[in-house]
Write an enzyme that holds these catalytic residues in place. Structure first.
Site, PDB file in Angstrom:
ATOM      1  CG  HIS A  58      -0.417   0.339   2.515  1.00 52.30           C
ATOM      2  ND1 HIS A  58      -0.033  -0.623   3.426  1.00 52.30           N
ATOM      3  CD2 HIS A  58      -0.169   1.536   3.115  1.00 52.30           C
ATOM      4  CE1 HIS A  58       0.413  -0.035   4.519  1.00 52.30           C
ATOM      5  NE2 HIS A  58       0.353   1.272   4.358  1.00 52.30           N
ATOM      6  CG  ASP A  87       0.387  -3.937   3.126  1.00 50.02           C
ATOM      7  OD1 ASP A  87       0.531  -3.378   2.025  1.00 50.02           O
ATOM      8  OD2 ASP A  87       0.220  -3.311   4.184  1.00 50.02           O
ATOM      9  N   GLY A 150       3.406   7.104   7.615  1.00 53.05           N
ATOM     10  CA  GLY A 150       4.806   7.285   7.224  1.00 53.05           C
ATOM     11  C   GLY A 150       5.699   6.182   7.758  1.00 53.05           C
ATOM     12  CB  SER A 152       3.162   2.093   6.011  1.00 50.11           C
ATOM     13  OG  SER A 152       2.007   2.195   6.803  1.00 50.11           O
ATOM     14  CG  LEU A 195      -8.561 -11.367  -4.765  1.00 51.74           C
ATOM     15  CD1 LEU A 195      -9.140 -10.498  -3.652  1.00 51.74           C
ATOM     16  CD2 LEU A 195      -9.650 -12.203  -5.400  1.00 51.74           C
ATOM     17  N   GLY A 196      -5.535  -9.624  -7.895  1.00 51.61           N
ATOM     18  CA  GLY A 196      -5.095  -8.571  -8.803  1.00 51.61           C
ATOM     19  C   GLY A 196      -5.493  -7.187  -8.325  1.00 51.61           C
ATOM     20  CB  VAL A 197      -7.127  -5.709  -5.686  1.00 49.06           C
ATOM     21  CG1 VAL A 197      -8.274  -5.955  -6.632  1.00 49.06           C
ATOM     22  CG2 VAL A 197      -7.087  -6.783  -4.601  1.00 49.06           C
ATOM     23  CB  THR A 198      -3.092  -1.991  -4.744  1.00 46.08           C
ATOM     24  OG1 THR A 198      -2.329  -2.285  -5.909  1.00 46.08           O
ATOM     25  CG2 THR A 198      -2.165  -1.436  -3.667  1.00 46.08           C
ATOM     26  CG  LEU A 199      -6.299  -5.569  -1.212  1.00 49.39           C
ATOM     27  CD1 LEU A 199      -6.430  -6.980  -0.647  1.00 49.39           C
ATOM     28  CD2 LEU A 199      -7.666  -4.998  -1.548  1.00 49.39           C
TER      29      LEU A 199
END
Length: 285
Positions: A58, A87, A150, A152, A195-199
């Site tokens: 993320h 992540d 910040g 992360s 799934l092909g997503v950014t979470l």
């Protein structure tokens, strides 16, 4: 006698404080700023001397990012591996002989053990917080220390400065990090349903976790099923998420079309997704 004992204790504490400062200085040297897209500044860890940087998915939301080292040098980075469900993201910069982190064994952590987190909250470079291990399991390391926006993507390290996790979020006041053992498996490219997503993990309640959809890969299982940016994934097959790795676990346990529970605005409904198995969700070119 009492004065002698007090003097000895004071000397020991002074020595411990000096060693801890050295550990913090070393971790700050191995922590970088990461800027990707328009989501502000996050952190990353120099994982290998050849320019491999590990951060959160993320944080590295785009195929390209900017990495700033502790000495102020700035590099363009390419995202080479990406697993939004765990992540995690790997970035590569054109650099050699970097001062890489020493990677510790997250599985050996004990509850109550002293840990340190380094990051770049509120644009502060190399800010350090300390705490203790609250809980440790194969899916997440939880510590009683403060993280802020910040932090992360930055390192969670033991008292010897060995990186044992990648900080990712706060849940019920506790810092949550991806274990270093999970990062190593991620770099080995083990196959997993995607799934092909950014979470991005978000807290929905005291024990409930949501995964906010930041982006969707064209042609992915998520796009085909009708998942939209801004949706919040909350569970699979009636099982709600309580940790950031639950989605990966539930997808791995499922076969065929997976019933994915979603919040969209104030509505909750189910979308059936045919998951794909790949080594990475996105590879930069």
């Amino acid at each position: 006698m009492a004065n002698t004992t007090l003097t000895n204790i004071t000397a020991e504490l002074t020595a411990v404080a000096a060693k801890l400062r050295d550990v913090c200085d070393g971790l700050r040297l191995r922590t970088v700023k990461v800027k990707s897209g328009s989501l502000g500044v996050g952190s990353g860890v120099i994982w290998q001397p050849d320019g491999l940087i590990i951060t959160n998915a993320h944080v590295a939301t785009s195929n390209r990012a900017t990495v700033e080292l502790a000495d102020g040098k700035v590099f363009d980075a390419v995202r080479t591996q990406f697993d939004p469900q765990q992540d995690l993201a790997a970035l590569k910069i054109v650099a050699t002989d970097l001062t890489a982190a020493t990677i510790g064994n997250s599985e050996a952590l004990r509850v109550g053990e002293l840990v340190l987190a380094v990051g770049n909250p509120f644009a502060e470079s190399g800010a350090v917080t300390t705490g203790i291990i609250y809980a440790n399991n194969p899916r997440a390391v939880m510590a009683d220390l403060r993280l802020y926006p910040g932090n992360s993507g930055g390192p969670l390290a033991d008292c010897l400065g060995r990186v044992v996790g990648i900080n990712t979020m706060i849940v019920n006041g506790l810092a949550v990090a991806v274990p270093s053992s999970t990062v190593e498996r991620f770099l080995q490219g083990n196959s997993r349903p995607q799934l092909g997503v950014t979470l991005q993990p978000i807290l929905l309640g005291r024990r409930s976790l949501g995964l906010l959809v930041l982006s969707i890969l064209p042609g992915s299982a998520a796009e085909t099923a009708g998942v939209q940016i801004g949706d919040v994934l909350i569970g699979v097959s009636g099982r709600l998420f309580t940790t950031m790795n639950d989605l990966t676990k539930y997808l791995h346990d499922s076969k065929g079309c997976v019933p994915l529970q979603i919040l969209r605005g104030r509505q909750q409904f189910v979308i059936y997704v045919a998951v794909q198995s790949e080594t990475t969700a996105v590879e930069a070119t």
